[in-house]
Design an enzyme around this catalytic site. Structure first.
Site, PDB file in Angstrom:
ATOM      1  N   CYS A  82      -6.759  -4.935  -7.380  1.00  0.00           N
ATOM      2  CA  CYS A  82      -6.405  -4.589  -6.004  1.00  0.00           C
ATOM      3  C   CYS A  82      -5.831  -5.794  -5.255  1.00  0.00           C
ATOM      4  O   CYS A  82      -5.196  -5.623  -4.209  1.00  0.00           O
ATOM      5  CB  CYS A  82      -7.606  -3.988  -5.274  1.00  0.00           C
ATOM      6  SG  CYS A  82      -9.081  -5.000  -5.300  1.00  0.00           S
ATOM      7  N   TYR A  85       0.836  -1.195   0.000  1.00  0.00           N
ATOM      8  CA  TYR A  85       0.000   0.000   0.000  1.00  0.00           C
ATOM      9  C   TYR A  85       0.874   1.250   0.000  1.00  0.00           C
ATOM     10  O   TYR A  85       0.544   2.253  -0.638  1.00  0.00           O
ATOM     11  CB  TYR A  85      -0.947  -0.002   1.207  1.00  0.00           C
ATOM     12  CG  TYR A  85      -1.979  -1.091   1.131  1.00  0.00           C
ATOM     13  CD1 TYR A  85      -3.127  -0.928   0.366  1.00  0.00           C
ATOM     14  CD2 TYR A  85      -1.799  -2.296   1.805  1.00  0.00           C
ATOM     15  CE1 TYR A  85      -4.079  -1.936   0.270  1.00  0.00           C
ATOM     16  CE2 TYR A  85      -2.743  -3.310   1.725  1.00  0.00           C
ATOM     17  CZ  TYR A  85      -3.883  -3.125   0.959  1.00  0.00           C
ATOM     18  OH  TYR A  85      -4.807  -4.127   0.860  1.00  0.00           O
ATOM     19  N   GLU A  90      -1.736 -16.010 -11.039  1.00  0.00           N
ATOM     20  CA  GLU A  90      -0.907 -15.111 -11.847  1.00  0.00           C
ATOM     21  C   GLU A  90       0.559 -15.529 -11.830  1.00  0.00           C
ATOM     22  O   GLU A  90       1.235 -15.479 -12.853  1.00  0.00           O
ATOM     23  CB  GLU A  90      -1.074 -13.671 -11.383  1.00  0.00           C
ATOM     24  CG  GLU A  90      -2.442 -13.106 -11.708  1.00  0.00           C
ATOM     25  CD  GLU A  90      -2.583 -11.635 -11.372  1.00  0.00           C
ATOM     26  OE1 GLU A  90      -1.586 -10.971 -11.017  1.00  0.00           O
ATOM     27  OE2 GLU A  90      -3.727 -11.123 -11.486  1.00  0.00           O
ATOM     28  N   ASN A  99     -13.189  -0.609  -4.491  1.00  0.00           N
ATOM     29  CA  ASN A  99     -13.086  -1.004  -5.890  1.00  0.00           C
ATOM     30  C   ASN A  99     -14.221  -1.967  -6.240  1.00  0.00           C
ATOM     31  O   ASN A  99     -14.295  -3.062  -5.704  1.00  0.00           O
ATOM     32  CB  ASN A  99     -11.711  -1.669  -6.104  1.00  0.00           C
ATOM     33  CG  ASN A  99     -11.503  -2.198  -7.492  1.00  0.00           C
ATOM     34  OD1 ASN A  99     -12.255  -1.911  -8.413  1.00  0.00           O
ATOM     35  ND2 ASN A  99     -10.456  -2.998  -7.637  1.00  0.00           N
TER      36      ASN A  99
END
Length: 172
Positions: A140, A109, A167, A132
């Site tokens: 996010c 962050y 990912e 979001n």
């Protein structure tokens, strides 16, 4: 003036998503069992006065479903479906920074606040991330705590962890 919002459920390996699109772009795509889903739906409708939900598909929602399927199978690393995020000017800035975080990587962050040019706004950045309405599309889940811990994902840290593992498995 009334805005028609098209909506449809979208299956995913992590649970059912719900997509909402205007004729300009995707305005919401979130897990239906997220604890904040109902609040985000109501907030979205407040931000778009006169809008009405139409329970039918739209070409943008079909494209979204295809791109999400490709994402979950490792065939897609960047979404191209048009997005129409609804938020405050600050939230929109924060979400634009999120979209610059590369697939398969994470940042903190604090890193995100520095990328925004507001290094002392860590809490405000985290708050904007939590609002979001387009998680996965505006990633996010790629933001972690200063110590690397998986914190602050509206659909739970188990999903955040699963998205990051997905990912990392498919990073070239």
């Amino acid at each position: 003036m009334s805005t028609e919002l098209f909506c449809q459920p979208i299956a995913s390996p992590l649970g059912e998503l719900f997509g909402i699109a205007s004729t300009q772009g995707i305005v919401l795509c979130d897990f239906v069992d997220s604890p904040h889903f109902e609040r985000e739906m109501k907030g979205l409708l407040r931000h778009l006065p006169g809008s009405r939900l139409i329970g039918q598909s739209h070409p943008l929602l079909e494209r979204l479903a295809t791109e999400l399927h490709e994402y979950f199978t490792g065939e897609r690393q960047r979404f191209t479906v048009p997005l129409q995020p609804i938020g405050t000017p600050f939230q929109l800035e924060v979400w634009a920074v999120l979209q610059r975080i590369p697939y398969g990587t994470t940042c903190t962050y604090g890193d995100e606040a520095r990328m925004l040019g507001r290094p002392s706004a860590v809490r405000a950045v985290a708050g904007a991330n939590g609002r979001n309405r387009l998680p996965i599309l505006i990633p996010c889940h790629r933001v972690v705590g200063a110590d690397g811990s998986l914190t602050g994902y509206s659909s739970g840290t188990d999903r955040k962890s699963a998205l990051l593992r997905l990912e990392q498995r498919h990073t070239l």
